[in-house]
Design an enzyme around this catalytic site. Structure first.
Site, PDB file in Angstrom:
ATOM      1  N   ASP A  74      -9.813 112.546 -38.575  1.00 46.45           N
ATOM      2  CA  ASP A  74      -9.157 112.298 -37.304  1.00 46.45           C
ATOM      3  C   ASP A  74      -8.717 113.685 -36.820  1.00 46.45           C
ATOM      4  OD1 ASP A  74      -7.643 110.927 -35.266  1.00 46.45           O
ATOM      5  OD2 ASP A  74      -5.859 111.428 -36.424  1.00 46.45           O
ATOM      6  N   LEU A  75      -8.438 113.825 -35.536  1.00 48.26           N
ATOM      7  CA  LEU A  75      -8.098 115.162 -35.037  1.00 48.26           C
ATOM      8  C   LEU A  75      -6.574 115.352 -34.888  1.00 48.26           C
ATOM      9  CD1 LEU A  75      -9.095 117.874 -33.756  1.00 48.26           C
ATOM     10  CD2 LEU A  75      -9.176 116.670 -31.575  1.00 48.26           C
ATOM     11  N   ASP A  76      -5.995 114.548 -33.974  1.00 47.57           N
ATOM     12  CA  ASP A  76      -4.560 114.688 -33.679  1.00 47.57           C
ATOM     13  C   ASP A  76      -3.726 114.329 -34.903  1.00 47.57           C
ATOM     14  OD1 ASP A  76      -4.658 115.279 -30.808  1.00 47.57           O
ATOM     15  OD2 ASP A  76      -5.502 113.282 -30.616  1.00 47.57           O
ATOM     16  N   THR A 113      -1.197 118.245 -32.676  1.00 44.90           N
ATOM     17  CA  THR A 113      -1.078 117.832 -31.268  1.00 44.90           C
ATOM     18  C   THR A 113      -0.165 116.626 -31.121  1.00 44.90           C
ATOM     19  OG1 THR A 113      -3.122 116.707 -31.684  1.00 44.90           O
ATOM     20  CG2 THR A 113      -3.250 118.635 -30.276  1.00 44.90           C
ATOM     21  N   TRP A 149       4.650 111.832 -23.582  1.00 40.45           N
ATOM     22  CA  TRP A 149       5.052 110.417 -23.420  1.00 40.45           C
ATOM     23  C   TRP A 149       6.554 110.301 -23.205  1.00 40.45           C
ATOM     24  CZ3 TRP A 149       1.622 107.501 -21.684  1.00 40.45           C
ATOM     25  CH2 TRP A 149       0.350 107.369 -22.218  1.00 40.45           C
ATOM     26  N   LYS A 180       0.339 106.526 -32.383  1.00 35.97           N
ATOM     27  CA  LYS A 180      -0.608 107.420 -33.059  1.00 35.97           C
ATOM     28  C   LYS A 180      -1.945 106.710 -33.274  1.00 35.97           C
ATOM     29  CE  LYS A 180       2.597 110.503 -35.332  1.00 35.97           C
ATOM     30  NZ  LYS A 180       3.187 110.915 -36.608  1.00 35.97           N
ATOM     31  N   GLY A 181      -3.017 107.376 -32.892  1.00 33.70           N
ATOM     32  CA  GLY A 181      -4.357 106.812 -33.086  1.00 33.70           C
ATOM     33  C   GLY A 181      -4.736 105.795 -32.028  1.00 33.70           C
ATOM     34  N   VAL A 182      -3.800 105.476 -31.147  1.00 31.86           N
ATOM     35  CA  VAL A 182      -4.014 104.441 -30.142  1.00 31.86           C
ATOM     36  C   VAL A 182      -4.445 105.087 -28.821  1.00 31.86           C
ATOM     37  CG1 VAL A 182      -2.758 102.656 -28.849  1.00 31.86           C
ATOM     38  CG2 VAL A 182      -2.308 102.978 -31.275  1.00 31.86           C
ATOM     39  N   SER A 183      -5.319 104.418 -28.060  1.00 33.10           N
ATOM     40  CA  SER A 183      -5.848 105.027 -26.831  1.00 33.10           C
ATOM     41  C   SER A 183      -4.745 105.311 -25.811  1.00 33.10           C
ATOM     42  CB  SER A 183      -6.882 104.097 -26.194  1.00 33.10           C
ATOM     43  OG  SER A 183      -6.207 103.015 -25.595  1.00 33.10           O
ATOM     44  N   ARG A 184      -5.083 106.135 -24.833  1.00 31.71           N
ATOM     45  CA  ARG A 184      -4.101 106.543 -23.830  1.00 31.71           C
ATOM     46  C   ARG A 184      -3.509 105.334 -23.092  1.00 31.71           C
ATOM     47  NH1 ARG A 184      -6.613 110.626 -19.760  1.00 31.71           N
ATOM     48  NH2 ARG A 184      -7.288 111.512 -21.751  1.00 31.71           N
ATOM     49  N   SER A 189      -1.408 103.120 -25.313  1.00 33.64           N
ATOM     50  CA  SER A 189      -0.129 103.782 -25.587  1.00 33.64           C
ATOM     51  C   SER A 189       0.836 103.545 -24.433  1.00 33.64           C
ATOM     52  CB  SER A 189      -0.314 105.298 -25.746  1.00 33.64           C
ATOM     53  OG  SER A 189      -1.193 105.583 -26.789  1.00 33.64           O
ATOM     54  N   SER A 234     -12.154 110.968 -33.309  1.00 32.16           N
ATOM     55  CA  SER A 234     -10.850 110.913 -32.630  1.00 32.16           C
ATOM     56  C   SER A 234     -10.927 110.087 -31.360  1.00 32.16           C
ATOM     57  CB  SER A 234     -10.414 112.337 -32.264  1.00 32.16           C
ATOM     58  OG  SER A 234      -9.349 112.281 -31.334  1.00 32.16           O
ATOM     59  N   ALA A 235      -9.890 109.287 -31.146  1.00 34.81           N
ATOM     60  CA  ALA A 235      -9.818 108.476 -29.924  1.00 34.81           C
ATOM     61  C   ALA A 235      -9.579 109.343 -28.695  1.00 34.81           C
ATOM     62  CB  ALA A 235      -8.680 107.472 -30.063  1.00 34.81           C
ATOM     63  N   SER A 236      -9.250 110.603 -28.900  1.00 29.08           N
ATOM     64  CA  SER A 236      -8.858 111.443 -27.771  1.00 29.08           C
ATOM     65  C   SER A 236     -10.032 111.847 -26.889  1.00 29.08           C
ATOM     66  CB  SER A 236      -8.169 112.705 -28.274  1.00 29.08           C
ATOM     67  OG  SER A 236      -7.931 113.561 -27.179  1.00 29.08           O
ATOM     68  N   ASN A 281      -9.656 114.264 -25.020  1.00 27.85           N
ATOM     69  CA  ASN A 281      -9.458 115.712 -24.930  1.00 27.85           C
ATOM     70  C   ASN A 281     -10.002 116.442 -26.159  1.00 27.85           C
ATOM     71  OD1 ASN A 281      -7.832 115.955 -22.422  1.00 27.85           O
ATOM     72  ND2 ASN A 281      -6.424 114.638 -23.523  1.00 27.85           N
ATOM     73  N   LYS A 287      -9.467 102.259 -32.439  1.00 27.56           N
ATOM     74  CA  LYS A 287      -8.935 101.974 -33.772  1.00 27.56           C
ATOM     75  C   LYS A 287      -7.813 100.944 -33.598  1.00 27.56           C
ATOM     76  CE  LYS A 287      -9.590 106.869 -34.968  1.00 27.56           C
ATOM     77  NZ  LYS A 287      -8.952 108.150 -35.245  1.00 27.56           N
ATOM     78  N   GLU A 326      -6.761 110.438 -42.201  1.00 22.75           N
ATOM     79  CA  GLU A 326      -6.052 109.828 -41.069  1.00 22.75           C
ATOM     80  C   GLU A 326      -4.540 109.971 -41.182  1.00 22.75           C
ATOM     81  OE1 GLU A 326      -5.707 108.316 -38.316  1.00 22.75           O
ATOM     82  OE2 GLU A 326      -7.756 107.942 -37.682  1.00 22.75           O
ATOM     83  N   ASP A 327      -3.872 110.144 -40.035  1.00 19.81           N
ATOM     84  CA  ASP A 327      -2.401 110.186 -40.061  1.00 19.81           C
ATOM     85  C   ASP A 327      -1.802 108.939 -39.411  1.00 19.81           C
ATOM     86  OD1 ASP A 327      -3.169 110.875 -37.401  1.00 19.81           O
ATOM     87  OD2 ASP A 327      -1.153 111.665 -37.068  1.00 19.81           O
TER      88      ASP A 327
HETATM   89  C1  G6P Z   1      -5.374 110.153 -30.562  1.00 23.27           C
HETATM   90  C2  G6P Z   1      -3.861 110.257 -30.647  1.00 23.27           C
HETATM   91  C3  G6P Z   1      -3.189 109.292 -29.702  1.00 23.27           C
HETATM   92  C4  G6P Z   1      -3.771 109.439 -28.308  1.00 23.27           C
HETATM   93  C5  G6P Z   1      -5.266 109.181 -28.331  1.00 23.27           C
HETATM   94  C6  G6P Z   1      -5.902 109.348 -26.959  1.00 23.27           C
HETATM   95  O1  G6P Z   1      -5.792 109.034 -31.253  1.00 23.27           O
HETATM   96  O2  G6P Z   1      -3.402 110.014 -31.959  1.00 23.27           O
HETATM   97  O3  G6P Z   1      -1.810 109.566 -29.707  1.00 23.27           O
HETATM   98  O4  G6P Z   1      -3.148 108.540 -27.408  1.00 23.27           O
HETATM   99  O5  G6P Z   1      -5.857 110.102 -29.223  1.00 23.27           O
HETATM  100  O6  G6P Z   1      -5.803 110.696 -26.579  1.00 23.27           O
HETATM  101  P1  G6P Z   1      -6.135 111.280 -25.165  1.00 23.27           P
HETATM  102  O7  G6P Z   1      -6.153 112.761 -25.398  1.00 23.27           O
HETATM  103  O8  G6P Z   1      -7.478 110.747 -24.762  1.00 23.27           O
HETATM  104  O9  G6P Z   1      -5.063 110.834 -24.248  1.00 23.27           O
HETATM  105 MG    MG Z   2      -4.128 111.058 -35.545  1.00 25.82          MG
END
Ligand code: G6P
Ligand code: MG
Length: 214
Positions: free
Chosen positions: A8-10, A16, A24, A44-48, A51, A113-115, A117, A144, A168-169
């Site tokens: 996982d990244l974040d 991050t 947030w 954490k790990g949840v989409s934007r 969240s 990563s769900a991110s 970014n 996830k 994973e965190d």
């Molecule tokens: C990761 C982070 C989440 C974040 C998600 C989406 O999984 O743990 O906290 O909401 O990515 O990130 P983004 O950069 O697309 O908003």
């Molecule tokens: Mg994470």
């Protein structure tokens, strides 16, 4: 036999998680919604968007889709501002050495990563060319704890799920990896990451044996 490590990244590769929290928190404050670090664990790990919905729920706020889109965009603008100033110093302790070690041993490495970014972050860290696969939030339809992202990563690497170990965190991420049929090493607190096969605090002094004997 383990042939790949999927990260996982974040909160695993880079710190991050604190910037997500700051952005947030800024939004929650503007909306007058009480939001603290404990609530943040659920994000954490949840989409934007998911969240944002969790935060709006905390404030019993019901908004239209367009309003939610606007708020999510606002949060992301702040977040991107924070991460734009990031550099290699914000890699989590021991990560770089651990990755180098894996490469030396011929273990494949991937990001899941769900991110959305992800690419920007890897660029800021000078890690764009290091991973054998990068699966991010723009490439999946199920967040996830759905296992889709990890299965996509193992597929891309041409490996079976049981040949992969995930780092994973987030609780949602640990669940997703388990559902994918992979071993999981939690990065963080043992009480939070109960479902993981093993939990480490960070990558300091962690060597290859960790994944060899999991
Ligand atoms: C990761 C982070 C989440 C974040 C998600 C989406 O999984 O743990 O906290 O909401 O990515 O990130 P983004 O950069 O697309 O908003
Ligand atoms: Mg994470």
């Amino acid at each position: 036999m383990i042939k790949a490590c999927i990260f996982d990244l974040d909160g695993v590769i880079v710190d991050t998680a604190k910037y997500h929290y700051m952005a947030w928190k800024k939004l929650a404050d503007q909306l007058n919604i009480p939001f603290n670090k404990k609530d943040n664990e659920r994000l954490k790990g949840v989409s934007r968007m998911k969240s944002l919905e969790i935060i709006l729920d905390l404030g019993n706020l019901n908004l239209r889709h367009e309003e939610k889109e606007e708020l999510a965009q606002k949060k992301n603008n702040w977040y991107v501002e924070y991460i734009n100033n990031m550099d290699k110093n914000e890699l989590l302790p021991g990560v770089e050495e651990f990755i180098k070690n894996l490469k030396r041993k011929g273990i494949k490495i991937a990001i899941a990563s769900a991110s959305k970014n992800t690419k920007l972050i890897l660029k800021r860290l000078n890690l764009e060319e290091v991973f054998d696969a990068v699966i991010d939030g723009t490439m999946i339809s199920n967040a996830k704890p759905n296992p889709e992202i990890f299965l996509k990563a193992s597929n891309y690497l041409n490996l079976k799920p049981e040949e992969c170990v995930v780092f994973e965190d987030a609780v949602a991420g640990v669940q997703a990896a388990k559902r994918a049929g992979m071993k999981v090493i939690g990065v963080g607190e043992e009480e939070v990451l109960k479902g993981a096969d093993k939990v480490i605090k960070n990558f300091k002094n962690i060597n290859f044996t960790l994944i060899e004997f999991i």
